[in-house]
Design an enzyme around this catalytic site. Structure first.
Site, PDB file in Angstrom:
ATOM      1  N   GLU A 181       0.840  -1.202   0.000  1.00  0.00           N
ATOM      2  CA  GLU A 181       0.000   0.000   0.000  1.00  0.00           C
ATOM      3  C   GLU A 181       0.877   1.256   0.000  1.00  0.00           C
ATOM      4  O   GLU A 181       1.968   1.262   0.566  1.00  0.00           O
ATOM      5  CB  GLU A 181      -0.906  -0.020   1.242  1.00  0.00           C
ATOM      6  CG  GLU A 181      -1.819  -1.244   1.258  1.00  0.00           C
ATOM      7  CD  GLU A 181      -2.587  -1.446   2.555  1.00  0.00           C
ATOM      8  OE1 GLU A 181      -2.781  -0.477   3.310  1.00  0.00           O
ATOM      9  OE2 GLU A 181      -2.995  -2.586   2.803  1.00  0.00           O
ATOM     10  N   CYS A 231      -0.923   6.554   9.423  1.00  0.00           N
ATOM     11  CA  CYS A 231       0.271   5.867   9.913  1.00  0.00           C
ATOM     12  C   CYS A 231      -0.095   4.655  10.751  1.00  0.00           C
ATOM     13  O   CYS A 231      -0.911   4.745  11.655  1.00  0.00           O
ATOM     14  CB  CYS A 231       1.079   6.803  10.796  1.00  0.00           C
ATOM     15  SG  CYS A 231       2.399   7.567   9.900  1.00  0.00           S
TER      16      CYS A 231
HETATM   17  N1  SAH Z   1       9.089   1.142   9.942  1.00  0.00           N
HETATM   18  C1  SAH Z   1       9.302   2.524   9.921  1.00  0.00           C
HETATM   19  C2  SAH Z   1       8.407   3.249   8.936  1.00  0.00           C
HETATM   20  C3  SAH Z   1       6.980   2.800   8.846  1.00  0.00           C
HETATM   21  S1  SAH Z   1       6.000   3.124  10.260  1.00  0.00           S
HETATM   22  C4  SAH Z   1       9.160   3.127  11.314  1.00  0.00           C
HETATM   23  O1  SAH Z   1       8.695   2.441  12.193  1.00  0.00           O
HETATM   24  O2  SAH Z   1       9.561   4.266  11.499  1.00  0.00           O
HETATM   25  C5  SAH Z   1       5.679   4.855  10.088  1.00  0.00           C
HETATM   26  C6  SAH Z   1       5.284   5.572  11.361  1.00  0.00           C
HETATM   27  O3  SAH Z   1       4.001   5.156  11.797  1.00  0.00           O
HETATM   28  C7  SAH Z   1       6.225   5.328  12.529  1.00  0.00           C
HETATM   29  O4  SAH Z   1       6.633   6.553  13.051  1.00  0.00           O
HETATM   30  C8  SAH Z   1       5.371   4.570  13.518  1.00  0.00           C
HETATM   31  O5  SAH Z   1       5.767   4.826  14.835  1.00  0.00           O
HETATM   32  C9  SAH Z   1       3.994   5.099  13.214  1.00  0.00           C
HETATM   33  N2  SAH Z   1       2.897   4.232  13.623  1.00  0.00           N
HETATM   34  C10 SAH Z   1       2.845   2.894  13.566  1.00  0.00           C
HETATM   35  N3  SAH Z   1       1.652   2.437  13.994  1.00  0.00           N
HETATM   36  C11 SAH Z   1       0.919   3.526  14.324  1.00  0.00           C
HETATM   37  C12 SAH Z   1      -0.420   3.711  14.792  1.00  0.00           C
HETATM   38  N4  SAH Z   1      -1.221   2.687  15.013  1.00  0.00           N
HETATM   39  N5  SAH Z   1      -0.832   4.968  15.034  1.00  0.00           N
HETATM   40  C13 SAH Z   1      -0.030   6.030  14.787  1.00  0.00           C
HETATM   41  N6  SAH Z   1       1.222   5.910  14.319  1.00  0.00           N
HETATM   42  C14 SAH Z   1       1.707   4.681  14.093  1.00  0.00           C
END
Ligand code: SAH
Ligand code: SF4
Length: 353
Positions: free
Chosen positions: A102, A342
Site C-alpha cells: 500500500e 500511519c
Molecule cells: N518502519 C518505519 C516506517 C513505517 S512506520 C518506522 O517504524 O519508522 C511509520 C510511522 O508510523 C512510525 O513513526 C510509527 O511509529 C507510526 N505508527 C505505527 N503504527 C501507528 C499507529 N497505530 N498509530 C499512529 N502511528 C503509528
C-alpha cells in the site's frame, strides 16, 4: 535428457530497478548504442510506457533486443480509495506474485507527499502497528519501490515529497531502498531532491551504519515509542537487539556528518508513553539530537488493543514541549476513514485475496 529444458534462463532485468548508468552499461554490453538507455528512461519515467514496442524513436531491431533482455513490470492490479476529507488517497497494489502493498498520497496545501512501502509487511512487531501485526511477507525489489511513485505520477498526482513511512522497515531492506532512492533522485528519474525524501526507521543499527557508509544524505525520522528504554521494550521489542542508546549515538553521528532534518516520531498511547516522565525524556532526547518532535495520536484498529490519548492531553503535551523550546508538530490524522493513516497499512495483508 533434454538439456534445453534444464537450462536456467537468466531472468529479464526490470528497467525500473536500474539506474541510468547501469542501464547504459547493460545496453552497451548487448552491442547497442548507450544513448538508447536515455531514450528508454524517457519513455518509462516521463511518458509512462511499459512496452518497448511503444517506443517509436528506437529501431525495431533494437526494440526486439531490449524486449528479449529487459522488462518494465507494472502492478498486476491497483485499487485506489480516496478519503472522505479529500486529503488522502490510498493505493493497494498487487505485485507479480499477488502479494499486496500500500502507498498513500497525502495532499498538503501546495504539494503532494507520497508515503511508500519498503517491504510487504514488517517483522519488527511494534505493538501499536497493524503492519507489524501482519508480520513480514517479503522484501520489495527496487523496481517495486520505484513503481509506487511511477503509478502516482501516472495517476495525475504530481509528487514532490516522499516518505518511507508506509509498510515495512526501510533499514531492514536497505540495499533495495538505497537503489530506489538513487533512481528516484536522479534527474532522468523523478528528480525528487534528497532534502525532500525522508526515511523513517524504528532504529536499525546495521542499516544506520550502512547509511553512514553510503553517505546517503536524506532526512531521517526515528520512531521512538518511548524514550525510556525499559518502557520502550514493551512497545517496540526491537529495543532488545537495537537499544535506543546505541541508535542515538549513530543518529547523532549521521547528523554531524550529513546535517539533514531529523524528526522524532512519537505515537501517543494511553497509559504507555503519556506520563510526565515519558514526555520529559522525549524532550531531553530531542534537545540532545536537535530534532523536531512529531506527535501522532495512536490510529486505532480493532486488531490493536491500545488506546489513543484525548485531544486535551495531546494539546497539553504539545504545550509542555513548546515551553522547552523544542519544535513540535501534531500530525493530522489524514485518511483515517480509509485506514490510510500511519500504522494502519496492512489490512490488505490480513484479508484473503
Ligand atoms: N518502519 C518505519 C516506517 C513505517 S512506520 C518506522 O517504524 O519508522 C511509520 C510511522 O508510523 C512510525 O513513526 C510509527 O511509529 C507510526 N505508527 C505505527 N503504527 C501507528 C499507529 N497505530 N498509530 C499512529 N502511528 C503509528
Ligand atoms: Fe514495522 Fe514501523 Fe510498524 Fe514498527 S512501526 S512494525 S517498524 S512498520
Amino acid at each position: 535428457m533434454d538439456q534445453g529444458k534444464n537450462e536456467m534462463k537468466t531472468p529479464k532485468k526490470d528497467v525500473l530497478g536500474l539506474s541510468l548508468a547501469e542501464l547504459t552499461e547493460e545496453i552497451k554490453s548487448l552491442g547497442m548504442p548507450g544513448f538508447i538507455a536515455k531514450q528508454v528512461y524517457e519513455w518509462v519515467f516521463k511518458k509512462y510506457r511499459s512496452e518497448f514496442a511503444d517506443m517509436p524513436n528506437i529501431s525495431k531491431m533494437n526494440r526486439d533486443k531490449l524486449a528479449a533482455h529487459f522488462v518494465i513490470n507494472r502492478f498486476l492490479s491497483t485499487q485506489a480509495i480516496s478519503s472522505g476529507d479529500g486529503y488522502a488517497k490510498k493505493y493497494i497494489f498487487e505485485l507479480s506474485d499477488h502479494a499486496k502493498i500500500e502507498s498513500v498520497v497525502l495532499r498538503e496545501k501546495t504539494y503532494n507527499t507520497l508515503c511508500i512501502s519498503s517491504q510487504c509487511g514488517c517483522a519488527v512487531d511494534c505493538k501499536f502497528c497493524l503492519t507489524g501485526f501482519a508480520g513480514l511477507k517479503r522484501q520489495l525489489a527496487p523496481s517495486e519501490i520505484v513503481n509506487q511513485i511511477l503509478y502516482a505520477f501516472q495517476d495525475n498526482e504530481p509528487i514532490s515529497h516522499l516518505v518511507f513511512m508506509g509498510m515495512g522497515e526501510p533499514l531492514l531492506n536497505f540495499e533495495a531502498v538505497f537503489k530506489a532512492i538513487e533512481i528516484i533522485n536522479s534527474e532522468e528519474g523523478f528528480n525528487i531532491g534528497k532534502r525532500k525524501i525522508t526515511v523513517s526507521t524504528s532504529g536499525i543499527l546495521r542499516g544506520l551504519q550502512k547509511l553512514l557508509d553510503h553517505e546517503i544524505c536524506i532526512n531521517l525520522a526515528l520512531s521512538i515509542g518511548n524514550a525510556i528504554p525499559s518502557k520502550r521494550i514493551g512497545l517496540m521489542p526491537i529495543e532488545k537487539t537495537n537499544p535506543l542508546t546505541d541508535v542515538i549515538n549513530m543518529v547523532a553521528e549521521y547528523q554531524k556528518t550529513h546535517n539533514r532534518k531529523l524528526t522524532l516520531e512519537y505515537t501517543l498511547i494511553e497509559g504507555r508513553n503519556d506520563a510526565p516522565e515519558d514526555i520529559k525524556e522525549l524532550i531531553n532526547l530531542a534537545k540532545y539530537l536537535k530534532a523536531k518532535i512529531n506527535l501522532i495520536n495512536l490510529n486505532p484498529h480493532p486488531k490493536i488493543p491500545l488506546k489513543p490519548i484525548s485531544n486535551e492531553k495531546m494539546d497539553a503535551i504539545k504545550s509542555t514541549i513548546l515551553a522547552e523550546r523544542v519544535p513540535v508538530t501534531i500530525r493530522f490524522r489524514k485518511g483515517q476513514d480509509i485506514s490510510a493513516a500511519c500504522g494502519q497499512l496492512g489490512e490488505s495483508l490480513l484479508t484473503p485475496c
